[in-house]
Design a protein around this motif. Structure first.
Motif, mmCIF file in Angstrom:
data_model
loop_
_atom_site.group_PDB
_atom_site.id
_atom_site.type_symbol
_atom_site.label_atom_id
_atom_site.label_comp_id
_atom_site.label_asym_id
_atom_site.label_seq_id
_atom_site.Cartn_x
_atom_site.Cartn_y
_atom_site.Cartn_z
ATOM 1 N N HIS A 130 0.809 -1.273 0.059
ATOM 2 C CA HIS A 130 0.038 0.015 0.016
ATOM 3 C C HIS A 130 0.880 1.123 0.114
ATOM 4 O O HIS A 130 0.509 2.234 -0.848
ATOM 5 C CB HIS A 130 -1.091 -0.029 1.128
ATOM 6 C CG HIS A 130 -2.022 -1.174 1.085
ATOM 7 N ND1 HIS A 130 -3.527 -0.599 0.566
ATOM 8 C CD2 HIS A 130 -2.135 -2.219 1.588
ATOM 9 C CE1 HIS A 130 -4.128 -1.668 0.461
ATOM 10 N NE2 HIS A 130 -3.392 -2.607 1.124
ATOM 11 N N LEU A 131 1.802 1.253 0.803
ATOM 12 C CA LEU A 131 2.775 2.490 0.812
ATOM 13 C C LEU A 131 3.496 2.564 -0.644
ATOM 14 O O LEU A 131 3.519 3.678 -0.892
ATOM 15 C CB LEU A 131 3.704 2.207 1.834
ATOM 16 C CG LEU A 131 3.400 2.489 3.233
ATOM 17 C CD1 LEU A 131 4.423 1.810 4.321
ATOM 18 C CD2 LEU A 131 2.897 3.880 3.521
ATOM 19 N N GLN A 132 3.932 1.645 -1.283
ATOM 20 C CA GLN A 132 4.522 1.533 -2.577
ATOM 21 C C GLN A 132 3.345 2.276 -3.599
ATOM 22 O O GLN A 132 3.849 2.951 -4.464
ATOM 23 C CB GLN A 132 5.084 0.434 -3.305
ATOM 24 C CG GLN A 132 5.937 0.302 -4.390
ATOM 25 C CD GLN A 132 6.964 1.518 -4.281
ATOM 26 O OE1 GLN A 132 7.870 1.199 -3.267
ATOM 27 N NE2 GLN A 132 7.076 2.276 -5.116
ATOM 28 N N GLN A 133 2.296 1.692 -3.398
ATOM 29 C CA GLN A 133 1.089 2.366 -4.232
ATOM 30 C C GLN A 133 0.920 3.886 -4.039
ATOM 31 O O GLN A 133 0.783 4.652 -4.908
ATOM 32 C CB GLN A 133 -0.319 1.572 -4.179
ATOM 33 C CG GLN A 133 -0.226 0.352 -4.419
ATOM 34 C CD GLN A 133 -1.447 -0.537 -4.243
ATOM 35 O OE1 GLN A 133 -2.139 -0.234 -3.289
ATOM 36 N NE2 GLN A 133 -1.681 -1.518 -4.697
ATOM 37 N N HIS A 134 0.982 4.577 -2.699
ATOM 38 C CA HIS A 134 0.980 5.716 -2.416
ATOM 39 C C HIS A 134 2.067 6.395 -2.906
ATOM 40 O O HIS A 134 1.920 7.729 -3.466
ATOM 41 C CB HIS A 134 0.804 6.018 -1.190
ATOM 42 C CG HIS A 134 -0.440 5.561 -0.375
ATOM 43 N ND1 HIS A 134 -1.647 6.057 -0.707
ATOM 44 C CD2 HIS A 134 -0.511 4.623 0.641
ATOM 45 C CE1 HIS A 134 -2.466 5.190 0.080
ATOM 46 N NE2 HIS A 134 -2.028 4.796 0.913
ATOM 47 N N ASP A 166 4.001 5.701 -5.726
ATOM 48 C CA ASP A 166 3.826 5.613 -7.219
ATOM 49 C C ASP A 166 2.881 6.689 -7.450
ATOM 50 O O ASP A 166 2.992 7.470 -8.539
ATOM 51 C CB ASP A 166 3.638 4.122 -7.638
ATOM 52 C CG ASP A 166 4.633 3.065 -7.361
ATOM 53 O OD1 ASP A 166 5.751 3.601 -7.300
ATOM 54 O OD2 ASP A 166 4.124 2.036 -7.705
ATOM 55 N N HIS A 167 1.861 6.909 -6.669
ATOM 56 C CA HIS A 167 0.562 7.601 -7.224
ATOM 57 C C HIS A 167 1.095 9.166 -6.874
ATOM 58 O O HIS A 167 0.623 10.029 -7.858
ATOM 59 C CB HIS A 167 -0.659 7.260 -6.400
ATOM 60 C CG HIS A 167 -1.967 8.028 -6.631
ATOM 61 N ND1 HIS A 167 -2.356 8.913 -5.992
ATOM 62 C CD2 HIS A 167 -2.719 7.946 -7.912
ATOM 63 C CE1 HIS A 167 -3.511 9.607 -6.576
ATOM 64 N NE2 HIS A 167 -3.643 9.210 -7.816
ATOM 65 N N THR A 168 1.670 9.443 -5.792
ATOM 66 C CA THR A 168 2.165 10.765 -5.455
ATOM 67 C C THR A 168 2.991 11.125 -6.496
ATOM 68 O O THR A 168 3.053 12.290 -6.892
ATOM 69 C CB THR A 168 2.482 10.664 -4.234
ATOM 70 O OG1 THR A 168 1.484 10.258 -3.114
ATOM 71 C CG2 THR A 168 2.877 12.279 -3.790
ATOM 72 N N PHE A 169 4.066 10.195 -6.897
ATOM 73 C CA PHE A 169 5.228 10.686 -7.959
ATOM 74 C C PHE A 169 4.327 10.948 -9.268
ATOM 75 O O PHE A 169 5.007 11.946 -10.002
ATOM 76 C CB PHE A 169 6.161 9.521 -7.901
ATOM 77 C CG PHE A 169 7.323 9.820 -8.758
ATOM 78 C CD1 PHE A 169 8.181 10.953 -8.412
ATOM 79 C CD2 PHE A 169 7.480 9.579 -10.066
ATOM 80 C CE1 PHE A 169 9.358 11.300 -9.124
ATOM 81 C CE2 PHE A 169 8.493 9.742 -10.862
ATOM 82 C CZ PHE A 169 9.451 10.575 -10.255
ATOM 83 N N GLU A 170 3.610 10.105 -9.541
ATOM 84 C CA GLU A 170 2.830 10.293 -10.762
ATOM 85 C C GLU A 170 2.122 11.742 -10.701
ATOM 86 O O GLU A 170 2.213 12.467 -11.924
ATOM 87 C CB GLU A 170 1.828 9.297 -10.927
ATOM 88 C CG GLU A 170 1.084 9.402 -12.527
ATOM 89 C CD GLU A 170 0.307 8.298 -12.809
ATOM 90 O OE1 GLU A 170 -0.838 8.326 -13.140
ATOM 91 O OE2 GLU A 170 0.184 7.185 -12.102
ATOM 92 N N ASN A 171 1.398 12.071 -9.904
ATOM 93 C CA ASN A 171 0.783 13.352 -9.690
ATOM 94 C C ASN A 171 1.861 14.574 -9.864
ATOM 95 O O ASN A 171 1.718 15.439 -10.612
ATOM 96 C CB ASN A 171 0.173 13.638 -8.359
ATOM 97 C CG ASN A 171 -1.298 12.933 -8.355
ATOM 98 O OD1 ASN A 171 -1.687 12.314 -9.488
ATOM 99 N ND2 ASN A 171 -1.727 12.434 -7.342
#
Length: 71
Positions: free
Chosen positions: A13-17, A19-24
């Motif tokens: 879950h932390l890795q997903q966060h 990745d998502h934050t970096f994408e934004n």
């Protein structure tokens, strides 16, 4: 009855966060690169401040993920 604390997938879950934050962050930087001359200085400053907060969030997520991996 309380739900048991299941931390088995916290790292995922932390890795997903992360990745998502970096994408934004990347999308906002791309937007600034493409439209910097078309947007107001206030909007540009707002995006840059939000990206600064995103960078701090990414650092925190990485630290938390590191802590989770050591448990």
């Amino acid at each position: 009855m309380a739900k048991p604390d299941n931390r088995a997938d916290n790292e995922v879950h932390l890795q997903q966060h992360i990745d998502h934050t970096f994408e934004n962050l990347r999308e906002a930087e791309d937007y600034l690169d493409e439209h910097a001359d078309e947007i107001s200085s206030d909007e540009k400053q707002s995006i840059e401040e939000k990206n600064d907060r995103r960078k701090e969030s990414i650092k925190s997520f990485i630290a938390e993920k590191r802590d989770e991996s050591q448990q």
